[in-house]
Write an enzyme that holds these catalytic residues in place. Structure first.
Site, PDB file in Angstrom:
ATOM      1  N   GLY A  18       0.896  -1.086   0.006  1.00 39.61           N
ATOM      2  CA  GLY A  18      -0.091   0.176   0.162  1.00 39.61           C
ATOM      3  C   GLY A  18       0.903   1.329   0.066  1.00 39.61           C
ATOM      4  N   ALA A  19       1.976   1.303  -0.849  1.00 39.37           N
ATOM      5  CA  ALA A  19       3.132   2.323  -0.798  1.00 39.37           C
ATOM      6  C   ALA A  19       2.894   3.402  -1.671  1.00 39.37           C
ATOM      7  CB  ALA A  19       4.297   1.552  -0.846  1.00 39.37           C
ATOM      8  N   ASP A  68      -2.893  -7.220  -5.320  1.00 40.51           N
ATOM      9  CA  ASP A  68      -3.998  -7.176  -4.401  1.00 40.51           C
ATOM     10  C   ASP A  68      -3.740  -7.805  -3.006  1.00 40.51           C
ATOM     11  OD1 ASP A  68      -6.247  -7.388  -2.803  1.00 40.51           O
ATOM     12  OD2 ASP A  68      -7.571  -7.403  -4.485  1.00 40.51           O
ATOM     13  N   VAL A  69      -3.331  -7.289  -2.016  1.00 44.23           N
ATOM     14  CA  VAL A  69      -2.913  -8.280  -0.924  1.00 44.23           C
ATOM     15  C   VAL A  69      -3.983  -9.053  -0.277  1.00 44.23           C
ATOM     16  CG1 VAL A  69      -1.073  -6.776  -0.103  1.00 44.23           C
ATOM     17  CG2 VAL A  69      -3.563  -6.100   0.946  1.00 44.23           C
ATOM     18  N   SER A 147      -4.589   0.437  14.253  1.00 42.67           N
ATOM     19  CA  SER A 147      -5.443   1.737  14.285  1.00 42.67           C
ATOM     20  C   SER A 147      -5.668   1.826  15.728  1.00 42.67           C
ATOM     21  CB  SER A 147      -6.468   1.852  13.217  1.00 42.67           C
ATOM     22  OG  SER A 147      -6.963   3.053  13.366  1.00 42.67           O
ATOM     23  N   TYR A 159     -13.681  -2.098  10.127  1.00 41.49           N
ATOM     24  CA  TYR A 159     -12.281  -1.855  10.229  1.00 41.49           C
ATOM     25  C   TYR A 159     -11.650  -1.771  11.870  1.00 41.49           C
ATOM     26  CZ  TYR A 159      -8.521   1.657   9.594  1.00 41.49           C
ATOM     27  OH  TYR A 159      -7.328   2.406   9.409  1.00 41.49           O
ATOM     28  N   ALA A 160     -12.565  -1.767  12.865  1.00 42.81           N
ATOM     29  CA  ALA A 160     -12.147  -1.892  14.181  1.00 42.81           C
ATOM     30  C   ALA A 160     -11.544  -3.280  14.450  1.00 42.81           C
ATOM     31  CB  ALA A 160     -13.142  -1.383  15.511  1.00 42.81           C
ATOM     32  N   ALA A 162     -10.798  -5.644  12.518  1.00 48.62           N
ATOM     33  CA  ALA A 162      -9.683  -5.812  11.483  1.00 48.62           C
ATOM     34  C   ALA A 162      -8.278  -5.403  12.287  1.00 48.62           C
ATOM     35  CB  ALA A 162      -9.589  -5.364  10.052  1.00 48.62           C
ATOM     36  N   LYS A 163      -8.245  -4.303  12.811  1.00 48.83           N
ATOM     37  CA  LYS A 163      -7.328  -3.718  13.389  1.00 48.83           C
ATOM     38  C   LYS A 163      -6.732  -4.288  14.896  1.00 48.83           C
ATOM     39  CE  LYS A 163      -6.302  -0.950   9.868  1.00 48.83           C
ATOM     40  NZ  LYS A 163      -5.223  -1.229   8.913  1.00 48.83           N
TER      41      LYS A 163
END
Ligand code: NAD
Length: 257
Positions: A18-19, A68-69, A147, A159-160, A162-163
């Site tokens: 994702g760079a 695509d990771v 995150s 997202y929470a 996953a993080k």
């Protein structure tokens, strides 16, 4: 008289996912500035081109890889392509991520699956593919992007989760890979000024500046963070300066609780 410090990543090889922009781009630039040869990975090689050009113009070494990771076959192909070019990987930064925010009652299964796959499963897939090379080398450093949202954030159940999952994965990888000289740590940024947070602002109907002001008001340092302020901590974890640090998650959030 003290001896000048040598660049921390001279002779080392890094892969940053994702760079093409944001925190990943800042991390790729930082590692390259400190001497690493960097594989800049993102969805397409075209997206990586500006970062590649910047690193090369500054005298650094970089290659682009498209991936695509969340796709196991493409992850394996990416890692083999990097090994083909570099011969080894000393530093892996699992940075690729995305959001698809919605309140729980409105969140689709697809929103859940995609965010878990891109943010969490990807860390498992890329780390699994890279660790076999690091184990053979008997050395390596992996840094994962968690995150502040791992602690809970309205509209970010996917997202929470996953993080937060990344923090458990980080601690577990540190236990399993430590005997092979591989360190695994995570950083958990608060609000950082990147295209990701700018897109969130637009989606909720305010300007990125208004969105940042709100976040800054709730942060002890009274400002949001810059991608370079995450990259410097990632570089610390990836470097020998953190040679006895593993299994940790460090919050980079301007002092917010
Ligand atoms: P960004 O959206 O600006 O950049 C993310 C990059 O990841 C993009 O270049 C995108 O193309 C790439 N990407 C997305 N899906 C991909 C996939 N499936 N395969 C390969 N590449 C993919 O995001 P950012 O703000 O720079 O965030 C970087 C990381 O830091 C993410 O993991 C994010 O969750 C995390 N993070 C960001 C913040 C913040 O406030 N910006 C806070 C905490 C954590």
């Amino acid at each position: 008289m003290s001896t000048p410090l040598s660049p921390r990543f001279q002779g080392r090889y890094a892969l940053v996912t994702g760079a093409a922009q944001g925190i990943g781009a800042a991390t790729a630039r930082r590692l390259a500035a400190e001497g690493a040869a960097v594989a800049v990975a993102d969805l397409t090689a075209e997206r990586c081109a500006p970062v590649l050009a910047e690193i090369r113009q500054a005298g650094g070494t970089a290659i682009a890889v498209d991936c695509d990771v969340s796709d196991p076959a493409r992850v394996d192909a990416m890692v083999e392509a990097v090994i083909g070019e570099f011969g080894r990987i000393d530093v892996l930064v699992n940075n690729a991520g995305m959001t698809r925010d919605n309140l729980l009652f409105k969140m689709s299964e697809d929103d859940w699956d995609r965010v878990i796959d891109v943010n969490l499963k990807s860390v498992f897939l890329v780390s699994r593919a890279v660790q076999k090379h690091m184990v053979a080398q008997r050395s390596g450093a992996i840094v994962n992007l968690s995150s502040r949202s791992a602690l809970g954030n309205r509209g970010q159940a996917n997202y929470a989760a996953a993080k937060a999952g990344i923090q458990g994965l980080t601690a577990t990888m540190a236990i399993e890979l430590g005997p092979f000289g591989i360190r695994v740590n995570a950083v958990a940024p608060g609000y950082i000024d990147t295209p990701m947070t700018a897109a969130t602002a637009i989606r909720v109907g305010v300007t990125p500046e208004e969105h940042q002001s709100l976040a800054a008001a709730n942060t002890p340092l009274r400002r949001v963070g810059r991608p370079e302020e995450v990259a410097s901590v990632v570089a610390f974890f990836a470097s020998d300066d953190a040679s006895y640090v593993s299994g940790q998650t460090l919050y980079i959030n301007g002092g917010a609780r």
